[in-house]
Design a protein around this motif. Structure first.
Motif, PDB file in Angstrom:
ATOM      1  N   ASN A 152      20.632  -0.757   5.919  1.00  0.00           N
ATOM      2  CA  ASN A 152      20.753  -0.628   7.367  1.00  0.00           C
ATOM      3  C   ASN A 152      19.410  -0.379   8.057  1.00  0.00           C
ATOM      4  OD1 ASN A 152      23.559  -0.965   7.153  1.00  0.00           O
ATOM      5  ND2 ASN A 152      23.834   1.205   6.727  1.00  0.00           N
ATOM      6  N   VAL A 153      18.351  -0.228   7.265  1.00  0.00           N
ATOM      7  CA  VAL A 153      17.006  -0.140   7.847  1.00  0.00           C
ATOM      8  C   VAL A 153      16.665  -1.437   8.579  1.00  0.00           C
ATOM      9  CG1 VAL A 153      14.547   0.131   7.290  1.00  0.00           C
ATOM     10  CG2 VAL A 153      16.235   1.558   6.148  1.00  0.00           C
ATOM     11  N   LEU A 154      17.396  -2.499   8.263  1.00  0.00           N
ATOM     12  CA  LEU A 154      17.190  -3.783   8.947  1.00  0.00           C
ATOM     13  C   LEU A 154      17.411  -3.689  10.455  1.00  0.00           C
ATOM     14  CD1 LEU A 154      18.793  -6.392   6.518  1.00  0.00           C
ATOM     15  CD2 LEU A 154      16.415  -6.346   7.285  1.00  0.00           C
ATOM     16  N   VAL A 205      15.325   6.826  19.493  1.00  0.00           N
ATOM     17  CA  VAL A 205      16.666   7.415  19.599  1.00  0.00           C
ATOM     18  C   VAL A 205      17.740   6.350  19.398  1.00  0.00           C
ATOM     19  CG1 VAL A 205      18.305   8.514  21.180  1.00  0.00           C
ATOM     20  CG2 VAL A 205      15.932   9.316  21.079  1.00  0.00           C
ATOM     21  N   GLN A 206      17.579   5.203  20.054  1.00  0.00           N
ATOM     22  CA  GLN A 206      18.572   4.137  19.950  1.00  0.00           C
ATOM     23  C   GLN A 206      18.658   3.585  18.526  1.00  0.00           C
ATOM     24  OE1 GLN A 206      20.853   2.568  22.256  1.00  0.00           O
ATOM     25  NE2 GLN A 206      20.513   4.582  23.133  1.00  0.00           N
ATOM     26  N   LEU A 207      17.507   3.418  17.881  1.00  0.00           N
ATOM     27  CA  LEU A 207      17.521   2.862  16.521  1.00  0.00           C
ATOM     28  C   LEU A 207      18.118   3.850  15.524  1.00  0.00           C
ATOM     29  CD1 LEU A 207      14.085   1.016  16.448  1.00  0.00           C
ATOM     30  CD2 LEU A 207      16.369   0.018  16.626  1.00  0.00           C
ATOM     31  N   ALA A 208      17.831   5.135  15.701  1.00  0.00           N
ATOM     32  CA  ALA A 208      18.455   6.138  14.836  1.00  0.00           C
ATOM     33  C   ALA A 208      19.972   6.134  15.037  1.00  0.00           C
ATOM     34  CB  ALA A 208      17.890   7.525  15.152  1.00  0.00           C
ATOM     35  N   LEU A 209      20.383   5.939  16.285  1.00  0.00           N
ATOM     36  CA  LEU A 209      21.806   5.915  16.601  1.00  0.00           C
ATOM     37  C   LEU A 209      22.499   4.696  15.984  1.00  0.00           C
ATOM     38  CD1 LEU A 209      24.122   7.235  18.147  1.00  0.00           C
ATOM     39  CD2 LEU A 209      23.405   5.960  20.169  1.00  0.00           C
ATOM     40  N   VAL A 210      21.906   3.503  16.171  1.00  0.00           N
ATOM     41  CA  VAL A 210      22.563   2.305  15.628  1.00  0.00           C
ATOM     42  C   VAL A 210      22.523   2.302  14.095  1.00  0.00           C
ATOM     43  CG1 VAL A 210      22.226   0.886  17.675  1.00  0.00           C
ATOM     44  CG2 VAL A 210      20.480   0.887  15.900  1.00  0.00           C
ATOM     45  N   PHE A 211      21.482   2.898  13.506  1.00  0.00           N
ATOM     46  CA  PHE A 211      21.441   3.038  12.049  1.00  0.00           C
ATOM     47  C   PHE A 211      22.619   3.886  11.579  1.00  0.00           C
ATOM     48  CE2 PHE A 211      20.414   5.501   8.270  1.00  0.00           C
ATOM     49  CZ  PHE A 211      19.988   4.531   7.384  1.00  0.00           C
ATOM     50  N   THR A 212      22.849   5.003  12.259  1.00  0.00           N
ATOM     51  CA  THR A 212      23.950   5.895  11.893  1.00  0.00           C
ATOM     52  C   THR A 212      25.301   5.211  12.081  1.00  0.00           C
ATOM     53  OG1 THR A 212      22.636   7.825  12.548  1.00  0.00           O
ATOM     54  CG2 THR A 212      25.012   8.134  12.357  1.00  0.00           C
ATOM     55  N   LEU A 213      25.457   4.508  13.201  1.00  0.00           N
ATOM     56  CA  LEU A 213      26.735   3.854  13.485  1.00  0.00           C
ATOM     57  C   LEU A 213      26.999   2.696  12.525  1.00  0.00           C
ATOM     58  CD1 LEU A 213      26.702   3.878  17.397  1.00  0.00           C
ATOM     59  CD2 LEU A 213      27.966   5.380  15.844  1.00  0.00           C
ATOM     60  N   PHE A 214      25.948   1.943  12.174  1.00  0.00           N
ATOM     61  CA  PHE A 214      26.142   0.844  11.224  1.00  0.00           C
ATOM     62  C   PHE A 214      26.472   1.398   9.845  1.00  0.00           C
ATOM     63  CE2 PHE A 214      26.124  -3.370   9.835  1.00  0.00           C
ATOM     64  CZ  PHE A 214      25.846  -4.215  10.893  1.00  0.00           C
ATOM     65  N   THR A 215      25.851   2.523   9.507  1.00  0.00           N
ATOM     66  CA  THR A 215      26.163   3.165   8.233  1.00  0.00           C
ATOM     67  C   THR A 215      27.621   3.603   8.202  1.00  0.00           C
ATOM     68  OG1 THR A 215      23.884   3.934   7.935  1.00  0.00           O
ATOM     69  CG2 THR A 215      25.599   5.120   6.742  1.00  0.00           C
ATOM     70  N   ALA A 216      28.094   4.158   9.312  1.00  0.00           N
ATOM     71  CA  ALA A 216      29.499   4.577   9.395  1.00  0.00           C
ATOM     72  C   ALA A 216      30.431   3.379   9.270  1.00  0.00           C
ATOM     73  CB  ALA A 216      29.743   5.311  10.711  1.00  0.00           C
ATOM     74  N   VAL A 247      37.104   2.679  13.652  1.00  0.00           N
ATOM     75  CA  VAL A 247      37.385   2.747  15.088  1.00  0.00           C
ATOM     76  C   VAL A 247      36.277   3.494  15.826  1.00  0.00           C
ATOM     77  CG1 VAL A 247      38.960   3.678  16.837  1.00  0.00           C
ATOM     78  CG2 VAL A 247      39.878   2.579  14.789  1.00  0.00           C
ATOM     79  N   LEU A 248      35.813   4.588  15.243  1.00  0.00           N
ATOM     80  CA  LEU A 248      34.834   5.436  15.916  1.00  0.00           C
ATOM     81  C   LEU A 248      33.468   4.760  16.071  1.00  0.00           C
ATOM     82  CD1 LEU A 248      35.484   9.019  14.455  1.00  0.00           C
ATOM     83  CD2 LEU A 248      35.988   8.151  16.750  1.00  0.00           C
ATOM     84  N   ALA A 249      33.023   4.009  15.070  1.00  0.00           N
ATOM     85  CA  ALA A 249      31.680   3.421  15.122  1.00  0.00           C
ATOM     86  C   ALA A 249      31.509   2.476  16.320  1.00  0.00           C
ATOM     87  CB  ALA A 249      31.361   2.712  13.807  1.00  0.00           C
ATOM     88  N   PRO A 250      32.361   1.457  16.503  1.00  0.00           N
ATOM     89  CA  PRO A 250      32.212   0.594  17.688  1.00  0.00           C
ATOM     90  C   PRO A 250      32.457   1.337  19.000  1.00  0.00           C
ATOM     91  CG  PRO A 250      33.583  -0.460  16.022  1.00  0.00           C
ATOM     92  CD  PRO A 250      33.430   0.965  15.617  1.00  0.00           C
ATOM     93  N   CYS A 272      25.410   3.126  23.295  1.00  0.00           N
ATOM     94  CA  CYS A 272      24.453   2.009  23.227  1.00  0.00           C
ATOM     95  C   CYS A 272      24.780   1.002  24.333  1.00  0.00           C
ATOM     96  CB  CYS A 272      24.504   1.358  21.840  1.00  0.00           C
ATOM     97  SG  CYS A 272      24.083   2.481  20.484  1.00  0.00           S
ATOM     98  N   THR A 273      24.747  -0.269  23.996  1.00  0.00           N
ATOM     99  CA  THR A 273      25.050  -1.320  24.971  1.00  0.00           C
ATOM    100  C   THR A 273      26.372  -1.989  24.599  1.00  0.00           C
ATOM    101  OG1 THR A 273      23.878  -3.020  23.705  1.00  0.00           O
ATOM    102  CG2 THR A 273      22.594  -1.762  25.314  1.00  0.00           C
ATOM    103  N   PRO A 274      27.036  -2.628  25.553  1.00  0.00           N
ATOM    104  CA  PRO A 274      28.286  -3.317  25.237  1.00  0.00           C
ATOM    105  C   PRO A 274      28.123  -4.363  24.137  1.00  0.00           C
ATOM    106  CG  PRO A 274      28.048  -3.092  27.609  1.00  0.00           C
ATOM    107  CD  PRO A 274      26.748  -2.644  27.009  1.00  0.00           C
TER     108      PRO A 274
END
Length: 291
Positions: free
Chosen positions: A17-19, A37-48, A95-98, A105-107
């Motif tokens: 997910n570092v990608l 902040v955004q990249l740390a967030l999307v990394f966490t959400l993609f991991t979830a 359900v929670l990740a998206p 994040c963004t839509p």
């Protein structure tokens, strides 16, 4: 049980997910607080999201895994994590990740994350049994990882970036499948349902085709006007073609031998490939900052 849930979430796979930093890095928009902040967030959400798929997949395959000499030690198959709990936790994360991406994040990032979860669940249920489609789905998962960072930051995604990343992912995925096919030749018990239906000749053709397209797309991207600050000491982006091509050729050595397993293992275990990758990162970085 909690330790079993963590194991089922495959922490070793989180490195993929570092990608998410790929698109912002290519655009030179990594070093701001908002981007971090955004990249740390999307990394966490993609991991979830990825963990949700692993949990649901292991719950669904629990019975089959118990009959497998290696997979029977997985927490769900071994009974460490009840099947119902794996389904519940996986469904909750799916359900929670998206949903969190839509709020934080963004839509478009939320849509992509939801599409990833849906595609991967479809893969677990049926698509992994469809020739060629299984390769495309896995490669698309990597492409989605590379896209979401750009979508979260509102960065336009270059067509060359998408082509290079997509076919680069297909190259690695098909090289891995080819290696598995070579190692399983003449043996019983292939670890993937479709592995015995692919010929090694076909898989070799796929990774060679994907490697060629990825190299061509990267060269066209590197030679394209714009994207490099004026006043650079050297044409770093164009020069970065050299380590990129060398890296692909080096990786192809392992693919040809049938030893291209997990991409991260190949890169980390081969010093020449690791150094080539670092040189490419340095050159492209210099191109982005315009040094």
């Amino acid at each position: 049980m909690w330790a079993g849930l963590l194991r089922t979430a495959r922490p070793r796979q989180w490195v993929k997910n570092v990608l998410v930093v790929a698109a912002p890095a290519a655009a030179g928009e990594l070093f701001t607080r908002h981007a971090a902040v955004q990249l740390a967030l999307v990394f966490t959400l993609f991991t979830a999201a990825a963990s949700a798929v692993y949990l649901i997949n292991d719950a669904r395959d629990a019975e089959a895994d118990r009959a497998h000499p290696v997979k029977r030690s997985r927490p769900v198959a071994a009974g460490q994590v009840p099947v119902a709990v794996a389904y519940a936790v996986g469904g909750l994360l799916a359900v929670l990740a998206p949903s969190a991406a839509a709020v934080l994040c963004t839509p478009m990032a939320a849509v992509l994350l939801a599409a990833y979860v849906g595609m991967q669940l479809a893969y677990c249920v049926s698509l992994k049994h469809v020739l060629v489609v299984d390769l495309v789905v896995v490669a698309t998962g990597f492409l989605m990882r590379a896209m979401i960072g750009g979508l979260a930051l509102g960065i336009p995604l270059s067509r060359w970036f998408l082509i290079t990343t997509g076919f680069g992912a297909l190259f690695m995925v098909s090289a891995k499948r080819y290696s598995e096919a070579v190692q399983m030749a003449g043996k019983e018990g292939a670890t993937r349902a479709l592995l015995t239906e692919y010929t090694t000749g076909y898989l070799r053709f796929v990774w060679q085709l994907a490697a060629g397209v990825a190299v061509l797309a990267y060269c066209l991207w590197a030679m394209e006007e714009g994207g490099v600050a004026k006043g650079s000491l050297l044409p770093w982006r164009q020069l970065s073609m050299v380590p990129f091509i060398l890296g692909v050729l080096r990786y192809a050595v392992f693919a040809d031998r049938g030893t291209a397993g997990e991409p991260e293992d190949v890169v980390l275990k081969d010093k020449a490939l690791a150094v080539t990758g670092l040189v490419w990162v340095a050159m492209y970085g210099l191109a982005v900052v315009g040094w």
